[in-house]
Structures are given as structure tokens and as C-alpha cells.
Design a protein around this motif. Sequence first.
Motif, PDB file in Angstrom:
ATOM      1  N   TYR A 261       3.804   9.715 -12.569  1.00 52.03           N
ATOM      2  CA  TYR A 261       4.175   8.428 -11.961  1.00 52.03           C
ATOM      3  C   TYR A 261       3.603   8.307 -10.553  1.00 52.03           C
ATOM      4  O   TYR A 261       2.988   7.301 -10.212  1.00 52.03           O
ATOM      5  N   TRP A 262       3.822   9.341  -9.710  1.00 56.60           N
ATOM      6  CA  TRP A 262       3.347   9.263  -8.326  1.00 56.60           C
ATOM      7  C   TRP A 262       1.826   9.247  -8.263  1.00 56.60           C
ATOM      8  O   TRP A 262       1.240   8.571  -7.410  1.00 56.60           O
ATOM      9  N   GLY A 263       1.152   9.974  -9.158  1.00 57.56           N
ATOM     10  CA  GLY A 263      -0.302   9.912  -9.210  1.00 57.56           C
ATOM     11  C   GLY A 263      -0.779   8.499  -9.508  1.00 57.56           C
ATOM     12  O   GLY A 263      -1.696   7.979  -8.862  1.00 57.56           O
ATOM     13  N   CYS A 264      -0.135   7.848 -10.482  1.00 59.48           N
ATOM     14  CA  CYS A 264      -0.484   6.456 -10.823  1.00 59.48           C
ATOM     15  C   CYS A 264      -0.147   5.513  -9.676  1.00 59.48           C
ATOM     16  O   CYS A 264      -0.905   4.580  -9.391  1.00 59.48           O
TER      17      CYS A 264
ATOM     18  N   MET B 149      -2.803   3.163  -7.782  1.00 58.58           N
ATOM     19  CA  MET B 149      -2.660   1.715  -7.663  1.00 58.58           C
ATOM     20  C   MET B 149      -2.781   1.269  -6.204  1.00 58.58           C
ATOM     21  O   MET B 149      -3.407   0.252  -5.909  1.00 58.58           O
ATOM     22  N   ILE B 150      -2.175   2.026  -5.304  1.00 57.16           N
ATOM     23  CA  ILE B 150      -2.277   1.695  -3.877  1.00 57.16           C
ATOM     24  C   ILE B 150      -3.741   1.790  -3.428  1.00 57.16           C
ATOM     25  O   ILE B 150      -4.243   0.905  -2.732  1.00 57.16           O
ATOM     26  N   THR B 151      -4.425   2.840  -3.835  1.00 62.89           N
ATOM     27  CA  THR B 151      -5.831   3.005  -3.478  1.00 62.89           C
ATOM     28  C   THR B 151      -6.666   1.878  -4.071  1.00 62.89           C
ATOM     29  O   THR B 151      -7.516   1.292  -3.385  1.00 62.89           O
ATOM     30  N   PHE B 152      -6.412   1.534  -5.336  1.00 60.65           N
ATOM     31  CA  PHE B 152      -7.120   0.432  -5.988  1.00 60.65           C
ATOM     32  C   PHE B 152      -6.904  -0.866  -5.215  1.00 60.65           C
ATOM     33  O   PHE B 152      -7.851  -1.608  -4.943  1.00 60.65           O
ATOM     34  N   GLU B 153      -5.652  -1.145  -4.856  1.00 64.32           N
ATOM     35  CA  GLU B 153      -5.337  -2.371  -4.122  1.00 64.32           C
ATOM     36  C   GLU B 153      -6.034  -2.411  -2.764  1.00 64.32           C
ATOM     37  O   GLU B 153      -6.555  -3.450  -2.345  1.00 64.32           O
ATOM     38  N   MET B 154      -6.051  -1.278  -2.072  1.00 61.29           N
ATOM     39  CA  MET B 154      -6.712  -1.236  -0.766  1.00 61.29           C
ATOM     40  C   MET B 154      -8.217  -1.432  -0.897  1.00 61.29           C
ATOM     41  O   MET B 154      -8.818  -2.198  -0.150  1.00 61.29           O
TER      42      MET B 154
END
Length: 133
Positions: free
Chosen positions: A72-75, A79-84
Motif C-alpha cells: 500500500y505505502w509503495g503504491c 502515486m504521489i511521485t506520479f502526481e508530482m
Amino acid sequence: MAEQQQEVDLDRRDPNNLNESSQVAFEDVLGEPETVHSIDCVWTNSYKCFTCGKNCCYKFMSTLCGICIALYWGCEFAMITFEMVWCCTPALKVHTIMLGVCQRFLGTCIQCCLAPLCETIGLCFGNITINKK
């Protein structure tokens, strides 16, 4: 470039001391004052029960949930990295470009309209002298 796969350090599992506050030992939780002591066998067996209970419970919970929570935390961080990378940074760049144009436009308007007005008002009121009698 291909990502290098790192080996997991099985000895130092918290090298950045992220969980320093949750390192709890028997002595951090239970302590008898000098004036009152339980029987020695109670104290030593309490130590063993506390330590064993804490370790067994942690190992059980981490075995039961650890892999799923790590996934979960890896995903979540992916997602945060993708959004940034794909949303926030390009949007910030667009706003920087657009607001830079607005800044130049407003700066020009102020220099052309407001600066001469302020300079004129300054000249009008700059020669005022006050005499006290």
C-alpha cells in the motif's frame, strides 16, 4: 537508465532512525521504586513475559499485515511521485510562465500610468514647508 536493485540490510532496518520513539524496552515501561520490590522471580518472569509478548505480537502482526501495508505505502508514494511528475510540476511551470507575463504587463502599466502620477504628486507636495510661530 535501468534502476539498480539494492540489497535489503537485514541488520540495520532503521538506518535513518525513523522509529526512534517507538523503541520501547521493559525498563522504559515498568520500574519499581527503591523502597518497594516484588519477589525476584516475579520481576524476572515479568521481564521475560513483557519481552516475549512484545516480540511475538510484533512478529505476528508484521507477518499478517506487513507485506500488504508495505505494498500500500509503495503504491501511495508511487502515486504521489506520479502526481508530482505529471501534474504538479508542469502546472507550476505553466503558472510561472503565465504569471510572469502578467507581472510584466502590470509592471508596464504601473510604470506608464501610476509612476508619473506619483512623481507629479511628489513634486506638488515636496515644496510644502511648515513654519511654527
